[in-house]
Design a protein around this motif. Sequence first.
Motif, short mmCIF file in Angstrom:
data_model
loop_
_atom_site.label_atom_id
_atom_site.label_comp_id
_atom_site.label_asym_id
_atom_site.label_seq_id
_atom_site.Cartn_x
_atom_site.Cartn_y
_atom_site.Cartn_z
N TYR A 15 0.92 -1.10 0.05
CA TYR A 15 0.06 -0.11 -0.10
C TYR A 15 0.71 1.19 0.02
O TYR A 15 1.85 1.31 0.68
CB TYR A 15 -0.87 0.07 1.13
N SER A 16 0.49 2.35 -0.70
CA SER A 16 1.35 3.65 -0.79
C SER A 16 1.27 4.21 0.53
O SER A 16 0.40 4.01 1.47
CB SER A 16 0.45 4.47 -1.81
N GLU A 17 2.23 4.94 0.60
CA GLU A 17 2.37 5.76 1.95
C GLU A 17 1.13 6.82 2.21
O GLU A 17 0.74 6.94 3.25
CB GLU A 17 3.55 6.66 1.75
N GLN A 18 0.77 7.36 0.89
CA GLN A 18 -0.40 8.17 1.29
C GLN A 18 -1.64 7.45 1.75
O GLN A 18 -2.52 7.98 2.51
CB GLN A 18 -0.85 8.78 -0.07
N LEU A 19 -1.70 6.17 1.27
CA LEU A 19 -3.00 5.56 1.66
C LEU A 19 -3.02 5.08 3.13
O LEU A 19 -4.03 5.29 3.81
CB LEU A 19 -3.22 4.14 0.86
N ARG A 20 -1.85 4.70 3.61
CA ARG A 20 -1.61 4.45 4.99
C ARG A 20 -1.85 5.63 5.96
O ARG A 20 -2.43 5.44 6.89
CB ARG A 20 -0.02 3.94 5.00
N SER A 55 4.67 9.99 11.42
CA SER A 55 4.43 9.86 9.95
C SER A 55 5.85 8.86 9.42
O SER A 55 5.44 8.31 8.53
CB SER A 55 4.49 11.13 9.24
N ALA A 56 6.89 9.01 10.19
CA ALA A 56 8.01 8.23 9.67
C ALA A 56 7.76 6.72 9.87
O ALA A 56 8.36 5.91 9.17
CB ALA A 56 9.28 8.69 10.23
N ASP A 89 -1.37 -2.51 12.75
CA ASP A 89 0.12 -2.13 12.57
C ASP A 89 0.43 -0.83 12.27
O ASP A 89 1.18 -0.29 12.70
CB ASP A 89 0.55 -3.23 11.73
N TRP A 90 -0.36 -0.19 11.21
CA TRP A 90 -0.03 1.21 10.68
C TRP A 90 -0.35 2.07 11.92
O TRP A 90 0.61 2.99 12.15
CB TRP A 90 -0.91 1.37 9.59
N ILE A 91 -1.61 1.89 12.50
CA ILE A 91 -1.71 2.74 13.87
C ILE A 91 -0.77 2.71 14.98
O ILE A 91 -0.23 3.71 15.50
CB ILE A 91 -3.17 2.53 14.30
N GLY A 92 -0.44 1.42 15.25
CA GLY A 92 0.87 1.25 16.15
C GLY A 92 2.16 2.05 15.70
O GLY A 92 2.76 2.76 16.31
N ARG A 93 2.56 1.70 14.45
CA ARG A 93 3.48 2.33 13.87
C ARG A 93 3.56 4.10 13.98
O ARG A 93 4.61 4.78 14.29
CB ARG A 93 4.13 1.96 12.43
N TYR A 94 2.51 4.52 13.61
CA TYR A 94 2.24 5.72 13.49
C TYR A 94 2.34 6.39 14.94
O TYR A 94 2.92 7.49 15.39
CB TYR A 94 0.83 6.24 13.10
N ARG A 95 1.89 5.80 15.93
CA ARG A 95 1.68 6.27 17.56
C ARG A 95 3.51 6.28 17.96
O ARG A 95 3.49 7.18 18.81
CB ARG A 95 0.97 5.47 18.12
N GLN A 96 4.07 5.19 17.33
CA GLN A 96 5.54 5.13 18.22
C GLN A 96 6.41 6.17 17.28
O GLN A 96 7.27 6.75 17.86
CB GLN A 96 5.93 3.66 17.95
N HIS A 97 6.31 6.26 16.01
CA HIS A 97 7.22 6.99 15.20
C HIS A 97 6.63 8.13 14.44
O HIS A 97 7.45 8.66 13.52
CB HIS A 97 7.99 6.01 14.24
#
Length: 75
Positions: A13-18, A58-59, A48-56
């Motif tokens: 999936y594209s970064e924009q969609l995530r 947009s990066a 998984d995306w939500i967890g990554r976003y909360r931790q890091h």
Amino acid sequence: MDIDPTFGVFFKYSEQLRQRVVDEYLAEGVGTATLAARHGIARTVIRDWIGRYRQHGSAGLRKKFSHYDASFSKG
């Protein structure tokens, strides 16, 4: 044998969609099941995306590529 349902799909999936899906989750307060149905993406992937976003931030949603030369892999 257990298979990680998110293995390999991070780059599908594209970064924009995530980013859009995470933004919808945060702004609209909708659940991951609603987002999964809306976008046709597995709930586990969205979590998984939500967890990554909360931790890091947009990066955490960006693609990361690593290329090693042959000398590195020989250790």
